[in-house]
Design a protein around this motif. Structure first.
Motif, mmCIF file in Angstrom:
data_model
loop_
_atom_site.group_PDB
_atom_site.id
_atom_site.type_symbol
_atom_site.label_atom_id
_atom_site.label_comp_id
_atom_site.label_asym_id
_atom_site.label_seq_id
_atom_site.Cartn_x
_atom_site.Cartn_y
_atom_site.Cartn_z
ATOM 1 N N PRO A 11 53.925 48.730 31.812
ATOM 2 C CA PRO A 11 54.633 48.205 31.756
ATOM 3 C C PRO A 11 54.628 47.395 30.438
ATOM 4 C CG PRO A 11 53.546 48.344 33.410
ATOM 5 C CD PRO A 11 53.172 48.958 33.013
ATOM 6 N N ASP A 12 55.509 47.025 29.875
ATOM 7 C CA ASP A 12 55.301 46.695 28.533
ATOM 8 C C ASP A 12 55.425 44.729 28.433
ATOM 9 O OD1 ASP A 12 56.080 48.334 26.820
ATOM 10 O OD2 ASP A 12 58.285 47.956 27.289
ATOM 11 N N LYS A 13 56.105 44.524 29.814
ATOM 12 C CA LYS A 13 56.072 42.794 30.856
ATOM 13 C C LYS A 13 54.595 42.429 31.204
ATOM 14 C CE LYS A 13 60.177 43.341 29.140
ATOM 15 N NZ LYS A 13 60.731 41.973 27.048
ATOM 16 N N LYS A 14 53.512 43.376 32.037
ATOM 17 C CA LYS A 14 52.794 42.667 31.795
ATOM 18 C C LYS A 14 51.714 42.417 31.184
ATOM 19 C CE LYS A 14 52.937 44.262 36.410
ATOM 20 N NZ LYS A 14 52.757 43.590 37.498
ATOM 21 N N LEU A 15 50.549 41.801 31.479
ATOM 22 C CA LEU A 15 49.660 41.007 30.636
ATOM 23 C C LEU A 15 48.891 42.010 30.800
ATOM 24 C CD1 LEU A 15 48.972 37.469 32.491
ATOM 25 C CD2 LEU A 15 50.022 37.978 30.511
ATOM 26 N N VAL A 16 48.219 42.189 29.529
ATOM 27 C CA VAL A 16 47.002 43.074 28.860
ATOM 28 C C VAL A 16 45.938 42.787 29.838
ATOM 29 C CG1 VAL A 16 45.631 43.943 27.250
ATOM 30 C CG2 VAL A 16 47.995 43.071 26.755
ATOM 31 N N ARG A 17 45.562 42.259 30.292
ATOM 32 C CA ARG A 17 43.802 41.846 31.217
ATOM 33 C C ARG A 17 44.354 42.686 32.628
ATOM 34 N NH1 ARG A 17 44.429 37.566 34.237
ATOM 35 N NH2 ARG A 17 45.477 35.582 33.341
ATOM 36 N N ILE A 18 45.598 42.349 32.863
ATOM 37 C CA ILE A 18 46.448 43.300 34.057
ATOM 38 C C ILE A 18 46.576 44.533 33.725
ATOM 39 C CG2 ILE A 18 48.382 42.835 35.865
ATOM 40 C CD1 ILE A 18 46.310 40.191 36.105
ATOM 41 N N ALA A 19 47.200 44.592 33.213
ATOM 42 C CA ALA A 19 47.574 46.013 32.668
ATOM 43 C C ALA A 19 47.082 47.300 32.263
ATOM 44 C CB ALA A 19 48.951 46.176 31.313
ATOM 45 N N LEU A 20 45.554 46.901 32.443
ATOM 46 C CA LEU A 20 44.475 47.668 31.804
ATOM 47 C C LEU A 20 43.792 47.796 33.118
ATOM 48 C CD1 LEU A 20 42.450 46.210 28.590
ATOM 49 C CD2 LEU A 20 43.864 47.352 28.457
ATOM 50 N N THR A 21 44.516 47.356 34.532
ATOM 51 C CA THR A 21 43.459 47.684 35.298
ATOM 52 C C THR A 21 44.475 48.600 36.093
ATOM 53 O OG1 THR A 21 44.947 46.021 36.736
ATOM 54 C CG2 THR A 21 43.328 44.901 36.147
ATOM 55 N N TYR A 22 45.258 49.398 36.017
ATOM 56 C CA TYR A 22 46.117 50.074 36.350
ATOM 57 C C TYR A 22 45.277 52.076 36.021
ATOM 58 C CZ TYR A 22 50.821 47.543 36.532
ATOM 59 O OH TYR A 22 51.708 47.303 36.526
ATOM 60 N N PHE A 23 44.273 51.855 34.577
ATOM 61 C CA PHE A 23 43.018 52.579 34.657
ATOM 62 C C PHE A 23 42.039 52.708 36.384
ATOM 63 C CE2 PHE A 23 44.565 52.240 30.582
ATOM 64 C CZ PHE A 23 44.897 53.630 29.640
ATOM 65 N N TYR A 24 42.103 53.850 36.470
ATOM 66 C CA TYR A 24 41.177 54.030 37.666
ATOM 67 C C TYR A 24 39.699 53.534 37.127
ATOM 68 C CZ TYR A 24 38.875 56.977 41.394
ATOM 69 O OH TYR A 24 37.369 56.159 42.678
ATOM 70 N N GLY A 25 38.997 53.287 37.372
ATOM 71 C CA GLY A 25 37.686 53.027 37.190
ATOM 72 C C GLY A 25 37.958 51.132 36.348
ATOM 73 N N ILE A 26 38.843 50.507 36.136
ATOM 74 C CA ILE A 26 38.690 49.669 34.764
ATOM 75 C C ILE A 26 39.495 48.196 35.931
ATOM 76 C CG2 ILE A 26 39.633 47.938 33.199
ATOM 77 C CD1 ILE A 26 39.686 50.420 31.966
ATOM 78 N N GLY A 27 37.545 47.398 36.468
ATOM 79 C CA GLY A 27 38.449 46.095 37.385
ATOM 80 C C GLY A 27 38.228 44.731 36.495
ATOM 81 N N HIS A 28 38.903 43.674 37.166
ATOM 82 C CA HIS A 28 39.565 42.491 36.091
ATOM 83 C C HIS A 28 38.537 42.462 35.011
ATOM 84 C CE1 HIS A 28 42.864 41.680 38.469
ATOM 85 N NE2 HIS A 28 41.956 41.865 39.894
ATOM 86 N N ASN A 29 36.976 42.014 35.466
ATOM 87 C CA ASN A 29 36.172 42.121 34.844
ATOM 88 C C ASN A 29 35.799 42.226 33.444
ATOM 89 O OD1 ASN A 29 35.385 39.744 36.923
ATOM 90 N ND2 ASN A 29 34.125 40.365 37.543
ATOM 91 N N THR A 30 35.899 43.863 33.765
ATOM 92 C CA THR A 30 35.687 44.490 32.402
ATOM 93 C C THR A 30 37.165 44.758 31.922
ATOM 94 O OG1 THR A 30 34.592 46.441 33.809
ATOM 95 C CG2 THR A 30 35.459 47.718 31.575
ATOM 96 N N ALA A 31 38.539 44.407 32.161
ATOM 97 C CA ALA A 31 39.955 44.396 31.275
ATOM 98 C C ALA A 31 39.428 43.366 30.662
ATOM 99 C CB ALA A 31 40.355 44.469 32.246
ATOM 100 N N GLN A 32 38.777 42.035 31.367
ATOM 101 C CA GLN A 32 38.472 40.386 30.181
ATOM 102 C C GLN A 32 38.218 40.945 29.661
ATOM 103 O OE1 GLN A 32 40.321 38.373 31.545
ATOM 104 N NE2 GLN A 32 39.912 37.082 29.548
ATOM 105 N N LYS A 33 36.120 41.609 29.294
ATOM 106 C CA LYS A 33 35.562 41.712 29.147
ATOM 107 C C LYS A 33 35.988 43.018 27.484
ATOM 108 C CE LYS A 33 31.952 41.469 31.380
ATOM 109 N NZ LYS A 33 30.751 42.863 31.961
#
Length: 162
Positions: A11-33
């Motif tokens: 979604p356009d309005k989501k923060l990037v670090r939250i939107a990356l967790t939509y992928f299976y296998g990517i959590g908050h730590n990986t998205a932050q990295k």
């Protein structure tokens, strides 16, 4: 308007670090990295990313094991534990919690997650040899009976009496 990145709609309005967790296998730590690697600040949204940043993120995600590859890997790991017949494999086969949780109460989640493997799983079996074909190797088939037939917990105990 959602952004389609490697088959996942973000979604356009989501923060990037939250939107990356939509992928299976990517959590908050990986998205932050990932965000820190591409110097994306914490309040940046998907709509604020440039094409070059989206391309860089998609190239990085291509090098990672995510989505269907990761699901297949997890399924193969569970199959391996079930085939060799260790404790974890037996717990998966029976639909019980695998990592030491209690079963007297609160095992509903494990029954949902591990129980689906009972319904959707294929197993290694020897095919019946017919006159037209003579196969001696193991093949994958869809079982028509529950998979607990090869896990007989009391077989050794009752073999003394019968």
């Amino acid at each position: 308007m959602p952004v389609l990145l490697l088959g996942v709609s973000l979604p356009d309005k989501k923060l990037v670090r939250i939107a990356l967790t939509y992928f299976y296998g990517i959590g908050h730590n990986t998205a932050q990295k990932l965000c820190s690697k591409f110097s994306i600040h914490n309040t940046c949204r998907i709509s604020d990313l440039s094409e070059s940043q989206l391309n860089a993120i998609s190239l990085e995600l291509n090098n990672m094991t995510i989505e269907s590859d990761l699901r297949r890997q997890v399924k193969n790991n569970i199959l391996h534990h079930r085939v060799i017949g260790n404790y974890k494999g037996k717990r998966h086969a029976m639909g019980y919690p695998v990592r030491g949780q209690r079963t007297r109460t609160n095992a509903k989640t494990a029954k949902k997650l591990n129980g689906k493997w009972l319904r959707n799983f294929t197993t290694l079996t020897n095919p019946t040899i017919t006159s037209s074909t003579s196969l001696s190797s193991n093949v994958f088939i869809k079982p028509s009976i529950p998979l607990m037939t090869h896990f007989k917990p009391f077989e050794r105990f009752f073999s003394r009496f019968f």
